[in-house]
Design a protein around this motif. Structure first.
Motif, mmCIF file in Angstrom:
data_model
loop_
_atom_site.group_PDB
_atom_site.id
_atom_site.type_symbol
_atom_site.label_atom_id
_atom_site.label_comp_id
_atom_site.label_asym_id
_atom_site.label_seq_id
_atom_site.Cartn_x
_atom_site.Cartn_y
_atom_site.Cartn_z
ATOM 1 N N VAL A 106 0.827 -1.211 0.000
ATOM 2 C CA VAL A 106 0.000 0.000 0.000
ATOM 3 C C VAL A 106 0.865 1.267 0.000
ATOM 4 N N PRO A 107 1.796 1.442 0.954
ATOM 5 C CA PRO A 107 2.647 2.645 0.886
ATOM 6 C C PRO A 107 3.558 2.675 -0.331
ATOM 7 N N ILE A 108 4.006 1.502 -0.804
ATOM 8 C CA ILE A 108 4.849 1.476 -2.000
ATOM 9 C C ILE A 108 4.060 1.980 -3.207
ATOM 10 N N ALA A 109 2.799 1.538 -3.336
ATOM 11 C CA ALA A 109 1.962 1.999 -4.450
ATOM 12 C C ALA A 109 1.773 3.508 -4.393
ATOM 13 N N GLY A 110 1.582 4.041 -3.194
ATOM 14 C CA GLY A 110 1.447 5.482 -3.053
ATOM 15 C C GLY A 110 2.724 6.210 -3.443
ATOM 16 N N SER A 111 3.864 5.635 -3.082
ATOM 17 C CA SER A 111 5.142 6.247 -3.443
ATOM 18 C C SER A 111 5.341 6.254 -4.957
ATOM 19 N N LEU A 112 4.891 5.198 -5.625
ATOM 20 C CA LEU A 112 5.004 5.142 -7.085
ATOM 21 C C LEU A 112 4.195 6.265 -7.737
ATOM 22 N N ILE A 113 2.976 6.474 -7.222
ATOM 23 C CA ILE A 113 2.129 7.540 -7.761
ATOM 24 C C ILE A 113 2.791 8.893 -7.515
ATOM 25 N N ARG A 114 3.356 9.063 -6.333
ATOM 26 C CA ARG A 114 4.016 10.327 -5.997
ATOM 27 C C ARG A 114 5.192 10.606 -6.913
ATOM 28 N N ARG A 115 5.847 9.549 -7.391
ATOM 29 C CA ARG A 115 7.014 9.702 -8.255
ATOM 30 C C ARG A 115 6.650 9.753 -9.731
ATOM 31 N N GLY A 116 5.368 9.842 -10.048
ATOM 32 C CA GLY A 116 4.973 10.042 -11.439
ATOM 33 C C GLY A 116 4.464 8.827 -12.158
ATOM 34 N N VAL A 117 4.414 7.661 -11.501
ATOM 35 C CA VAL A 117 3.867 6.465 -12.136
ATOM 36 C C VAL A 117 2.353 6.622 -12.260
ATOM 37 N N THR A 118 1.802 6.240 -13.405
ATOM 38 C CA THR A 118 0.366 6.338 -13.596
ATOM 39 C C THR A 118 -0.365 5.539 -12.514
ATOM 40 N N PRO A 119 -1.432 6.076 -11.928
ATOM 41 C CA PRO A 119 -2.137 5.369 -10.850
ATOM 42 C C PRO A 119 -2.584 3.970 -11.237
ATOM 43 N N ALA A 120 -2.982 3.771 -12.493
ATOM 44 C CA ALA A 120 -3.431 2.448 -12.926
ATOM 45 C C ALA A 120 -2.328 1.407 -12.750
ATOM 46 N N ALA A 121 -1.097 1.762 -13.112
ATOM 47 C CA ALA A 121 0.023 0.835 -12.970
ATOM 48 C C ALA A 121 0.356 0.603 -11.499
ATOM 49 N N ALA A 122 0.323 1.670 -10.707
ATOM 50 C CA ALA A 122 0.615 1.530 -9.276
ATOM 51 C C ALA A 122 -0.418 0.640 -8.594
ATOM 52 N N LEU A 123 -1.681 0.776 -8.965
ATOM 53 C CA LEU A 123 -2.731 -0.051 -8.363
ATOM 54 C C LEU A 123 -2.617 -1.503 -8.821
ATOM 55 N N ALA A 124 -2.191 -1.716 -10.059
ATOM 56 C CA ALA A 124 -1.957 -3.087 -10.531
ATOM 57 C C ALA A 124 -0.834 -3.741 -9.732
ATOM 58 N N PHE A 125 0.222 -2.976 -9.475
ATOM 59 C CA PHE A 125 1.313 -3.487 -8.635
ATOM 60 C C PHE A 125 0.814 -3.771 -7.224
ATOM 61 N N LEU A 126 -0.026 -2.875 -6.691
ATOM 62 C CA LEU A 126 -0.582 -3.045 -5.355
ATOM 63 C C LEU A 126 -1.288 -4.386 -5.206
ATOM 64 N N LEU A 127 -2.020 -4.806 -6.238
ATOM 65 C CA LEU A 127 -2.755 -6.062 -6.179
ATOM 66 C C LEU A 127 -1.873 -7.272 -6.493
ATOM 67 N N ALA A 128 -0.929 -7.099 -7.410
ATOM 68 C CA ALA A 128 -0.149 -8.248 -7.875
ATOM 69 C C ALA A 128 0.982 -8.627 -6.933
ATOM 70 N N ALA A 129 1.688 -7.640 -6.400
ATOM 71 C CA ALA A 129 2.898 -7.918 -5.621
ATOM 72 C C ALA A 129 2.677 -8.878 -4.458
ATOM 73 N N PRO A 130 1.615 -8.725 -3.656
ATOM 74 C CA PRO A 130 1.441 -9.663 -2.535
ATOM 75 C C PRO A 130 0.949 -11.038 -2.958
ATOM 76 N N ALA A 131 0.532 -11.180 -4.223
ATOM 77 C CA ALA A 131 -0.131 -12.423 -4.628
ATOM 78 C C ALA A 131 0.699 -13.314 -5.527
ATOM 79 N N ILE A 132 1.589 -12.733 -6.342
ATOM 80 C CA ILE A 132 2.304 -13.549 -7.323
ATOM 81 C C ILE A 132 3.801 -13.560 -7.075
ATOM 82 N N ASN A 133 4.241 -13.043 -5.927
ATOM 83 C CA ASN A 133 5.684 -13.025 -5.697
ATOM 84 C C ASN A 133 6.201 -14.416 -5.354
ATOM 85 N N PRO A 134 7.503 -14.655 -5.535
ATOM 86 C CA PRO A 134 8.062 -16.003 -5.352
ATOM 87 C C PRO A 134 7.855 -16.580 -3.960
#
Length: 322
Positions: A106-134
């Motif tokens: 959650v805070p990482i996704a917010g940091s991505l948005i703050r650094r200029g990443v499109t919100p759609a991509a940051a939210l996709a990362f927010l959902l994917a990272a906890p679920a598909i990581n090794p």
């Protein structure tokens, strides 16, 4: 004020660590001392879930803290494609490379948005990272040694949900719905101090919910009559909805939820897959965190849509792959 909160959190971590270690070391004595067959069964299930899950939880917390502190926030803005529609799948797949638990995502996704990443991509990362990581996929393989297809089904269904939700945000989302996060315990601190602060934060949150989840799983196995579980499990639609709602209520860390799901052996693999896909994306702690970080208007729209889509995607993957 900050030092007081820091000291309190440190004490919470120490108490939780001592409790988990004591349960692991004394599990045989505890089972022998506690009288009653049902109580012993509850203790066995509870401790077994913790023993299997704790190593993955600890490793996941450490890795999440490394990502949150040592990976430059500007990395994603440079690494992702500039076109928003292409950045969504790229950010989703990046969850494999830079994983994190729900609390850290959650805070990482917010940091991505703050650094200029499109919100759609940051939210996709927010959902994917906890679920598909090794770490999560490895834990799933260990929890389901006789069903290796569960790993593939979980990964594909979770990835599909993350990408579709990102694209939906591109189409329907509004920037004013999002409030950017602020972590005063990390911002401005040295890297070493920020690292341990992130570790303590995630251990308290993820470890606490793991204990609650293990206790709930043990209680379900002991308290709820077997006939009820068999009846519910025999109804495909009801069993899927029941475990989806259970995933929301238990709020278990994604590094440990596979072991809880494996203990619910009365239910079909598809139902348990729904539990594994829904949990890392929509649960009570995430809804609360998202409301505090991104705003209530965002959460009121994002969480229900993710919940429905996760059920559909997991059910479809289960019917095809399991």
């Amino acid at each position: 004020m900050v030092e007081t909160a820091e000291r309190k959190r440190s004490i919470e971590v120490e108490v939780l660590a001592v409790l988990l270690v004591a349960l692991v070391i004394l599990r045989d004595r505890i089972s022998g001392v506690i009288g009653g067959e049902r109580l012993q069964t509850w203790t066995t299930v509870f401790v077994s879930v913790l023993v299997q899950a704790v190593p993955f939880l600890v490793f996941g917390v450490l890795l999440s803290a490394v990502i949150a502190v040592f990976v430059p926030r500007s990395f994603w803005a440079k690494a992702l494609p500039r076109h928003p529609a292409l950045a969504v799948p790229a950010a989703s797949v990046a969850g494999v490379v830079l994983p994190g638990c729900e609390c850290g995502a959650v805070p990482i996704a917010g940091s991505l948005i703050r650094r200029g990443v499109t919100p759609a991509a940051a939210l996709a990362f927010l959902l994917a990272a906890p679920a598909i990581n090794p770490i999560v996929l490895t834990a799933t393989a260990v929890a389901f040694p006789d069903d290796p297809e569960m790993v593939l089904a979980r990964g594909l269904a979770s990835l599909a949900v993350a990408m579709v939700m990102g694209w939906l945000w591109l189409r329907l989302g509004r920037t004013e719905w999002i409030k950017l996060p602020h972590r005063p315990d990390l911002d401005g601190a040295s890297k070493g101090r920020a690292f341990w602060s992130a570790c303590r934060h995630d251990v308290v949150h993820a470890g606490g919910f793991l204990v609650v989840g293990a206790a709930a799983a043990a209680t379900i196995n002991v308290i709820v009559p077997e006939a009820w579980l068999q009846t519910l499990a025999a109804q495909p639609v009801l069993s899927v909805l029941a475990l989806a709602v259970l995933a929301v209520l238990l709020s278990i860390c994604s590094e440990a939820d596979a072991f809880v799901a494996a203990s619910l052996s009365q239910f079909s693999l598809t139902s348990r897959l729904v539990f594994l896909v829904v949990g890392p994306m929509v649960d009570l702690k995430l809804i609360s965190m998202q409301a505090g970080v991104f705003g209530r208007r965002f959460t009121a729209r994002f969480a229900p849509a993710t919940f429905v889509l996760a059920i559909v995607a997991a059910t479809g993957a289960g019917l095809v792959l399991l």
